[in-house]
Design a protein around this motif. Sequence first.
Motif, short mmCIF file in Angstrom:
data_model
loop_
_atom_site.label_atom_id
_atom_site.label_comp_id
_atom_site.label_asym_id
_atom_site.label_seq_id
_atom_site.Cartn_x
_atom_site.Cartn_y
_atom_site.Cartn_z
N SER A 34 -92.82 -13.11 49.69
CA SER A 34 -93.80 -12.14 50.19
C SER A 34 -93.12 -11.19 51.17
CB SER A 34 -94.94 -12.86 50.91
OG SER A 34 -95.55 -13.80 50.08
N TYR A 35 -93.66 -9.99 51.30
CA TYR A 35 -93.03 -8.95 52.11
C TYR A 35 -93.99 -8.39 53.16
CZ TYR A 35 -89.68 -9.26 48.34
OH TYR A 35 -88.78 -9.74 47.43
N VAL A 47 -88.60 -9.05 54.00
CA VAL A 47 -89.12 -10.35 53.59
C VAL A 47 -89.92 -10.98 54.73
CG1 VAL A 47 -88.49 -12.73 52.95
CG2 VAL A 47 -87.32 -10.79 51.88
N LEU A 48 -91.13 -11.40 54.42
CA LEU A 48 -92.00 -12.10 55.36
C LEU A 48 -91.91 -13.61 55.16
CD1 LEU A 48 -94.39 -12.37 57.38
CD2 LEU A 48 -95.92 -11.98 55.45
N LEU A 49 -92.13 -14.08 53.93
CA LEU A 49 -92.22 -15.51 53.64
C LEU A 49 -91.57 -15.81 52.29
CD1 LEU A 49 -93.67 -18.20 54.68
CD2 LEU A 49 -95.40 -17.65 52.96
N GLY A 56 -87.58 -31.20 44.79
CA GLY A 56 -88.98 -31.56 44.58
C GLY A 56 -89.89 -31.39 45.78
N GLN A 57 -89.34 -31.15 46.98
CA GLN A 57 -90.15 -30.98 48.20
C GLN A 57 -90.36 -29.49 48.47
OE1 GLN A 57 -91.68 -33.03 50.70
NE2 GLN A 57 -92.35 -31.01 51.39
N ARG A 58 -91.62 -29.11 48.64
CA ARG A 58 -91.95 -27.72 48.93
C ARG A 58 -91.63 -27.37 50.38
NH1 ARG A 58 -96.56 -25.13 48.51
NH2 ARG A 58 -97.63 -26.65 49.78
N PHE A 59 -91.15 -26.16 50.61
CA PHE A 59 -90.88 -25.61 51.94
C PHE A 59 -91.33 -24.16 51.97
CE2 PHE A 59 -87.84 -29.03 51.79
CZ PHE A 59 -87.66 -29.44 53.10
N GLN A 60 -91.41 -23.62 53.18
CA GLN A 60 -91.62 -22.20 53.39
C GLN A 60 -90.62 -21.74 54.44
OE1 GLN A 60 -95.66 -22.34 54.79
NE2 GLN A 60 -96.49 -21.96 52.76
N ALA A 61 -90.11 -20.54 54.28
CA ALA A 61 -89.23 -19.91 55.27
C ALA A 61 -89.90 -18.61 55.69
CB ALA A 61 -87.85 -19.65 54.67
N LEU A 62 -90.15 -18.47 56.99
CA LEU A 62 -90.88 -17.35 57.55
C LEU A 62 -89.97 -16.54 58.45
CD1 LEU A 62 -93.67 -15.96 58.29
CD2 LEU A 62 -93.73 -17.59 60.21
N ASN A 63 -89.95 -15.23 58.27
CA ASN A 63 -89.26 -14.35 59.21
C ASN A 63 -90.23 -14.01 60.33
OD1 ASN A 63 -86.62 -14.09 58.28
ND2 ASN A 63 -87.23 -12.61 56.72
#
Length: 161
Positions: A34-35, A47-49, A56-63
């Motif tokens: 996402s932007y 880039v936002l997210l 197999g493990q979900r993650f999120q990276a946030l700016n």
Amino acid sequence: MIGIAPCLWFDGRAEEAARFYVSVFPNSSIGTVSYFSEGMHLPAGTVLLVEFTLNGQRFQALNGGPQFTFSEAVSFSVPCADQAEVDRYWDALTAEGGAAGPCGWLKDRFGVSWQIVPEAVRRMMKEGSREQVGRMMGALMKMSKLDVGALEAAYAGEGAA
């Protein structure tokens, strides 16, 4: 919505970090990116997210910006089948600015903390007597990257622990 996903806060390096982690771990991929749009605190198109999966493990990276940084208060434990896997993850995650820590812990180049733990440690903790576990843990506490052979020798009472 399925499960819980840790969200890692970065200062402009979220996509770089996610792509790095996906290159290190098997069964991993980048999902939705996402932007920022007009009127947000970073330029539109930045880039936002990044949603990504590691083994197999979900993650999120946030700016999110420079307000928050990582600490050892949160780390990710990586179970390793053998010494070769310990070595592979250790080398990959400490490369290009990462840093070794005590007792199988390290920080990667983004400041995220990881515990690289051979399955042998878990097995010895579960199956061993108090004395065996004490010897193994005594040896472990003196190590940076964990050495499966040395830990098993200490567990067996071979050599100094």
